[in-house]
Structure formats: structure tokens, C-alpha cells
Design a protein around this motif. Structure first.
Motif, PDB file in Angstrom:
ATOM      1  N   ALA A  73       0.844  -1.198   0.000  1.00 59.86           N
ATOM      2  CA  ALA A  73       0.000   0.000   0.000  1.00 59.86           C
ATOM      3  C   ALA A  73       0.878   1.247   0.000  1.00 59.86           C
ATOM      4  O   ALA A  73       2.009   1.222   0.497  1.00 59.86           O
ATOM      5  CB  ALA A  73      -0.919   0.004   1.217  1.00 59.86           C
ATOM      6  N   GLY A  74       0.359   2.312  -0.587  1.00 62.89           N
ATOM      7  CA  GLY A  74       1.071   3.579  -0.579  1.00 62.89           C
ATOM      8  C   GLY A  74       0.803   4.336   0.709  1.00 62.89           C
ATOM      9  O   GLY A  74      -0.305   4.303   1.248  1.00 62.89           O
ATOM     10  N   LEU A  75       1.807   5.019   1.216  1.00 64.76           N
ATOM     11  CA  LEU A  75       1.687   5.773   2.470  1.00 64.76           C
ATOM     12  C   LEU A  75       1.510   7.249   2.156  1.00 64.76           C
ATOM     13  O   LEU A  75       2.421   7.893   1.636  1.00 64.76           O
ATOM     14  CB  LEU A  75       2.932   5.552   3.331  1.00 64.76           C
ATOM     15  CG  LEU A  75       2.949   6.251   4.692  1.00 64.76           C
ATOM     16  CD1 LEU A  75       1.820   5.715   5.574  1.00 64.76           C
ATOM     17  CD2 LEU A  75       4.290   6.057   5.381  1.00 64.76           C
ATOM     18  N   ASP A  76       0.323   7.773   2.428  1.00 69.07           N
ATOM     19  CA  ASP A  76       0.056   9.200   2.197  1.00 69.07           C
ATOM     20  C   ASP A  76       0.508  10.060   3.374  1.00 69.07           C
ATOM     21  O   ASP A  76       1.099  11.120   3.187  1.00 69.07           O
ATOM     22  CB  ASP A  76      -1.441   9.430   1.961  1.00 69.07           C
ATOM     23  CG  ASP A  76      -1.917   8.796   0.666  1.00 69.07           C
ATOM     24  OD1 ASP A  76      -1.202   8.926  -0.336  1.00 69.07           O
ATOM     25  OD2 ASP A  76      -2.994   8.172   0.666  1.00 69.07           O
ATOM     26  N   SER A  77       0.187   9.635   4.590  1.00 68.34           N
ATOM     27  CA  SER A  77       0.540  10.414   5.773  1.00 68.34           C
ATOM     28  C   SER A  77       0.666   9.496   6.973  1.00 68.34           C
ATOM     29  O   SER A  77       0.132   8.382   6.983  1.00 68.34           O
ATOM     30  CB  SER A  77      -0.511  11.499   6.045  1.00 68.34           C
ATOM     31  OG  SER A  77      -1.776  10.913   6.320  1.00 68.34           O
ATOM     32  N   ALA A  78       1.366   9.982   7.970  1.00 69.17           N
ATOM     33  CA  ALA A  78       1.545   9.213   9.193  1.00 69.17           C
ATOM     34  C   ALA A  78       1.918  10.171  10.313  1.00 69.17           C
ATOM     35  O   ALA A  78       2.480  11.249  10.072  1.00 69.17           O
ATOM     36  CB  ALA A  78       2.626   8.153   9.023  1.00 69.17           C
ATOM     37  N   THR A  79       1.581   9.799  11.532  1.00 68.95           N
ATOM     38  CA  THR A  79       1.967  10.587  12.700  1.00 68.95           C
ATOM     39  C   THR A  79       3.175   9.933  13.350  1.00 68.95           C
ATOM     40  O   THR A  79       3.120   8.764  13.733  1.00 68.95           O
ATOM     41  CB  THR A  79       0.813  10.677  13.713  1.00 68.95           C
ATOM     42  OG1 THR A  79      -0.299  11.336  13.100  1.00 68.95           O
ATOM     43  CG2 THR A  79       1.239  11.474  14.941  1.00 68.95           C
TER      44      THR A  79
END
Length: 206
Positions: A73-79
Motif C-alpha cells: 500500500a502507498g503511504l500518504d501520511s503518518a503521525t
């Protein structure tokens, strides 16, 4: 002969406007408190959560499946949590929060003053046109600035934590949303300006 007689709002309309003013004041107070808390958190610089955006095409992760295995899966955002936030990241973050407070207070303050004028029965006037324009321009520029400084915070945090090992933190720009918001603000300001002129012309005929 001219007349400056203003129309009186119904009780229902007046109640709705008063409710709007109270809600706006509460929203401004809430966002101000949350921003101050965030400023303290950034100034302390220890275990600070930071939202980071990535380029999906170059940042991928493997999501585990309940039946075993995984799927890409592609990672758009993360904290991510920064154990120790550097000043180069904290300062833009703090500036962004201060700008957010100023933007919210100015925008809601202008709208409350506009509502107060409407409560007296005066909808179109040069003052109201100025209030609408000020609120719109401040909101447009202010929130764009907040977005910019938040991205500076995120990028500096990623660079520090990964020792420049991740080269895909981005400064995201949404030109369509920005242009659309600018168009709406210009349209509303024009409507108020024309309404003020028509009202003055009508009063001059009475």
C-alpha cells in the motif's frame, strides 16, 4: 430627501444570529486553547507527535492480512513521535500555531461584527463589505500560511529523526482549493459591494 431607516429582523432570525455569534466565540476560544497547548508541547520539544505527509508513489508499506501474508500500500501520511524536537522544526510549528490563532480570531471577529450589524437591520454597507473582505482574505492567506509552517515542521522533524534518510517529505499545495476559495471570497465581496451601492442609490430616491 434620504432615508437611513433599517429593517428589523424577526425574533427567529435574531435568535439565529445571536446563536451564530455565541458559537463563533466558543469556536475561537476552543481553537485558541488547543493552539496554546500545542505551542507549549512544541516549545517543550520532548515526545512531540507530528503529522507527516509523504509521496505515495515512492513510499510504500506492507499491510498485514488477517489470513496471513500482506498487501502493498502507498503511504500518504503518518503521525510520528519526535523524541527530541530540534529548534529548526519547533520554531516553524510555533509560528504556525500563532498564525492560526490570529487567523481564527480575526475571521470570527469580523463575522461577529458583521452579524451585529445585521442584527441592527443594516446588511449592506461599506463597513460590512470591508468586514467580509477582511475575513475572506485573512482566512485565505492565514490558513495557507499555517499549512506552510506545519509542512516545515514535518519536514524538519523527518530529516532529524531519519538523519536525512527519507527524502520524500513534501510541502503539499492544493492550488484548486486555493483558487476556488479565492473565487468565492471575491464573489461574496462583490455581492456586498454591489448591494451597498444599490441600497445607497435606493435610499437616495426615497
Amino acid at each position: 430627501m434620504t432615508s437611513t431607516k433599517n429593517r428589523t429582523l424577526s425574533r427567529a432570525d435574531a435568535g439565529a444570529m445571536i446563536g451564530f455569534c455565541i458559537s463563533g466565540a466558543l469556536i475561537a476560544a476552543y481553537i485558541t486553547v488547543m493552539s496554546v497547548i500545542r505551542i507549549v508541547e512544541l516549545a517543550r520539544g520532548v515526545d512531540v507527535p507530528v503529522l507527516v505527509e509523504f509521496v505515495p508513489s515512492t513510499t510504500g508499506i506492507d499491510l498485514p492480512l488477517s489470513r496471513g501474508g500482506s498487501i502493498a500500500a502507498g503511504l500518504d501520511s503518518a503521525t510520528i513521535t519526535a523524541p527530541e524536537l530540534p529548534a529548526i522544526a519547533a520554531v516553524p510549528g510555533i509560528i504556525g500555531q500563532v498564525l492560526q490563532i490570529i487567523t481564527i480570531v480575526v475571521v470570527i471577529g469580523c463575522l461577529i461584527l458583521l452579524s451585529r450589524s445585521v442584527l441592527t437591520g443594516r446588511v449592506f454597507s461599506r463597513r460590512n463589505t470591508a468586514l467580509v473582505s477582511t475575513a475572506g482574505i485573512t482566512g485565505l492567506v492565514g490558513f495557507a500560511g499555517v499549512r506552510f509552517f506545519d509542512n516545515m515542521l514535518a519536514n524538519a522533524t523527518v530529516a532529524r529523526i531519519t538523519d536525512n534518510g527519507v527524502d520524500n517529505a513534501i510541502i503539499s499545495v492544493e492550488p484548486f482549493a486555493f483558487i476556488l476559495a479565492a473565487f468565492v471570497i471575491a464573489l461574496i465581496s462583490t455581492v456586498f459591494s454591489i448591494g451597498d451601492r444599490l441600497q445607497r442609490d435606493t435610499e437616495g430616491l426615497v
